[in-house]
Write a protein that holds these residues in place. Structure first.
Motif, short mmCIF file in Angstrom:
data_model
loop_
_atom_site.label_atom_id
_atom_site.label_comp_id
_atom_site.label_asym_id
_atom_site.label_seq_id
_atom_site.Cartn_x
_atom_site.Cartn_y
_atom_site.Cartn_z
N LYS A 202 0.84 -1.20 0.00
CA LYS A 202 0.00 0.00 0.00
C LYS A 202 0.87 1.24 0.00
O LYS A 202 2.07 1.13 0.27
CB LYS A 202 -0.93 -0.01 1.23
N TYR A 204 -1.40 2.18 -3.18
CA TYR A 204 -1.16 2.22 -4.64
C TYR A 204 -1.91 3.37 -5.28
O TYR A 204 -3.13 3.43 -5.20
CB TYR A 204 -1.62 0.87 -5.23
N ILE A 205 -1.31 4.31 -5.91
CA ILE A 205 0.09 4.49 -6.19
C ILE A 205 0.39 6.00 -6.09
O ILE A 205 -0.53 6.80 -6.39
CB ILE A 205 0.48 3.94 -7.57
N TYR A 239 5.75 -2.00 -6.10
CA TYR A 239 4.64 -2.87 -6.48
C TYR A 239 5.12 -3.97 -7.42
O TYR A 239 4.62 -5.10 -7.39
CB TYR A 239 3.50 -2.04 -7.08
N VAL A 250 -3.40 -5.68 -2.49
CA VAL A 250 -2.86 -4.34 -2.71
C VAL A 250 -3.97 -3.35 -2.34
O VAL A 250 -5.14 -3.58 -2.63
CB VAL A 250 -2.44 -4.12 -4.18
N LEU A 273 -1.79 -2.43 -12.93
CA LEU A 273 -1.45 -3.38 -11.86
C LEU A 273 -1.83 -4.81 -12.23
O LEU A 273 -1.01 -5.73 -12.11
CB LEU A 273 -2.15 -2.98 -10.56
#
Ligand code: GLC
Length: 590
Positions: A202, A204-205, A239, A250, A273
């Motif tokens: 965490k 994101y992002i 990530y 996530v 992602l």
């Protein structure tokens, strides 16, 4: 051991699709929607809601504690109560129970509390971080809980941000290595390991890249205004490594990228992602984060779920969330294929963890209570403290201190204060000064390290130390979390300056020990004190600070954040207004 023995690496989770799809095929629409719902336990009307709505997860957010207190038994009983209800649901699918175990199982009194990431980043020691994570997962599982909202792989670019201390560094190359190590430790070699917990990369992002002034409090949950190349270069590496390490979940950030909320960005959540990086776990929203998006609640849900959000940390209006999402599916505003994809991702993680109908009991293994907060665990935390300290100045060879020195005077608000040395996210969301949990204060560590022959005196304001040749001033920040830590400037507080001045006036050589979640502006004392040690937020094992001060461990920590000069007018890394006192990587030794 079969599939469950597979290491948790990229593309492992999809190997559970046959089992997950078989379960999915049995589910009604409402059971699917239940799996996509994560209330805070504060907002459940009854534990029976878990079975009645087939809830996929429950969380204890900050300050969402057992009614009977923050002790180990209360947390374990609370978890078991909710998990036992999940087993009564029609399909008996166990819960994922989530907490912020971000520097140990920091919610529970008596847990081993590790240094926050700002300190761990200075160790540059991935093996040590993996050990921290393994101990954390063991102590989290001691309460039965099976999901930690960690690691935070943020890459803060402006230390005025209140969450700087949750980041390992401003340098993505440091963050990506240590974040990966944290995932490997938390999830162990296999998510089926009864000591493993699901990890959560965490936020994101670009949570740490927001523009100062773009948020109500300055930076937190603001707008990250950078081009895609910069976003990828600075904020994506953590990530890439955690997804490749098989991270189970996530958490999208509250913040926005160029005006688009991360929680509702299909480009970020699905295209980048899931499709480009190949993330096979599931996305969990931040706490009521989708409500920050434009539109009505129904529109927020539609946008976020269609963008790729899989489970929503609602946390309060969860029945309404289920009803609105059902309407959206019935209106085909959210296609059934999106629901099935979200639930498949959630079930992949549960299958990988054995959280399946007829699987191993998901109730707490209370034999783990024996090692909870054990001396062995605390010894590792103490070593983390030693390795995290950064020596910024050491003149007149004042350090290391001599055992058996006649008289040492210790001062400062943080010298004898577990709460201050632990910082935010400790027992309470914001943390608090005082006897917040069990551990060793820095003063206690100094007394033990100095030995019986040394007179060690203490006063908060620095007075009363006449006769001492050495003064140790332990000062800095008091606990805070998230937006409550946003600052417009970062000078030492006036009482800290007064403390140091009194010690100097009494003729002492002064060692300044900083307890803070970030670098602080220290120009006005730097020339005035003889040594400076950045101790960050060391956690429960304050004796680790004394180990370095007395030379039992030579300082080896290296800055993860550059240190600004007083003349800095803009704290954003790389801005013309940023003037560096110490660079990333700086750190002295004996
Ligand atoms: C908080 C934080 C997030 C945390 C979540 C649950 O607001 O942004 O880091 O995991 O809510 O407590």
């Amino acid at each position: 051991m079969g599939r469950a023995s597979q290491a948790a690496t990229k593309n492992t989770l999809s190997s559970f699709d046959p089992q997950a799809k078989a379960l999915l095929a049995q589910m009604t629409l409402d059971e699917k929607l239940g799996q996509m719902t994560q209330p805070d336990k504060l907002y459940l009307q009854s534990p029976d809601d878990v079975a009645n709505y087939s809830l996929g997860s429950v969380l204890s957010g900050g300050d969402s504690d057992p009614k009977t207190g923050n002790d180990l038994i209360s947390w374990t009983d609370m978890y078991d109560e909710y998990q036992s209800r999940a087993l009564r649901s029609r399909l008996h699918i166990p819960l994922l129970y989530g907490v912020d175990a971000v520097h140990g199982h920091n919610n529970v009194i008596g847990a081993t509390v590790f240094p926050h990431n700002v300190g761990l980043g200075c160790t540059r020691n991935a093996e040590l971080i993996q050990q921290v994570a393994r101990i954390t997962s063991e102590e989290v599982r001691a309460t039965g809980i099976n999901w930690a909202f960690s690691p935070c792989v943020t890459v803060p670019q402006d230390i005025r941000w209140g969450r700087t201390y949750e980041g390992y560094s401003q340098d993505p190359d440091i963050v990506k290595v240590l974040g990966e190590a944290m995932v490997k430790g938390l999830q162990r070699e296999s998510l089926a390991d009864p000591l493993a917990v699901a990890a959560c990369a965490k936020h994101y992002i670009g949570d740490g890249g927001t523009t100062y002034g773009s948020a109500k409090t300055g930076l937190d949950q603001g707008n990250t205004e950078v081009d895609e190349a910069t976003l990828r270069r600075i904020h994506l590496p953590g990530y890439i490594t955690t997804v490749n390490a098989g991270v189970a979940t996530v958490m999208p950030s509250y913040s926005s990228w160029n005006g688009v909320h991360c929680s509702g960005s299909k480009k970020l959540l699905t295209d980048l992602l899931k499709n480009e990086l190949g993330f096979e776990g599931f996305l969990i929203s931040d706490y009521a984060a989708i409500n920050e998006m434009p539109g009505t609640y129904k529109q927020q849900i539609e946008t976020s779920i269609n963008a790729g959000m899989d489970m929503v940390m609602v946390p309060d209006k969860w029945m309404e969330y289920i009803n609105l999402l059902r309407q959206l599916v019935q209106e085909n505003a959210v296609p059934m294929s999106r629901i099935d994809d979200a639930v498949l991702r959630i079930l992949r993680v549960k299958c990988a963890m054995g959280l399946t109908p007829g699987g191993p009991s998901p109730l707490a293994d209370r034999s783990l209570h024996r090692s909870f907060g054990s001396m062995e665990h605390r010894a590792v935390a103490r070593d983390c403290v030693r390795q995290s300290l950064v020596l910024l100045k050491n003149e007149n060879k004042v350090l290391p201190l001599l055992k058996g020195a006649a008289h040492i005077h210790v001062a400062g608000e943080a010298a004898d204060n577990i709460g201050n040395q632990c910082g935010g996210w400790t027992i309470t969301w914001q943390g608090r000064s005082g006897e917040d949990t069990l551990g060793t204060t820095i003063l206690t560590g100094i007394r033990a390290a100095a030995g019986p022959a040394t007179k060690v005196t203490y006063s908060e304001d620095g007075s009363g130390g006449k006769g001492a040749k050495i003064g140790i001033a332990v000062v800095g920040e008091t606990p805070y979390a998230e937006m409550f830590g946003d600052r417009s400037e970062l000078r030492l507080k006036s009482q800290a300056l007064g403390t140091i001045a009194r010690m100097k006036a009494d003729g002492m050589q002064v060692v300044l020990v900083l307890i803070s979640g970030r670098p602080l502006v220290i120009d006005d004392v730097l020339g005035y004190v003889d040594a400076v040690v950045a101790a960050w937020l060391p956690g429960s094992e304050g004796a680790g600070v004394a180990d370095v001060l007395f030379g039992a461990h030579k300082p080896g920590g290296k800055l993860g954040y550059s240190w600004p000069k007083e003349s800095t007018t803009d704290f954003r890394i790389g801005s013309p207004g940023y003037h560096t006192l110490f660079e990333v990587g700086y750190g002295l030794s004996y």
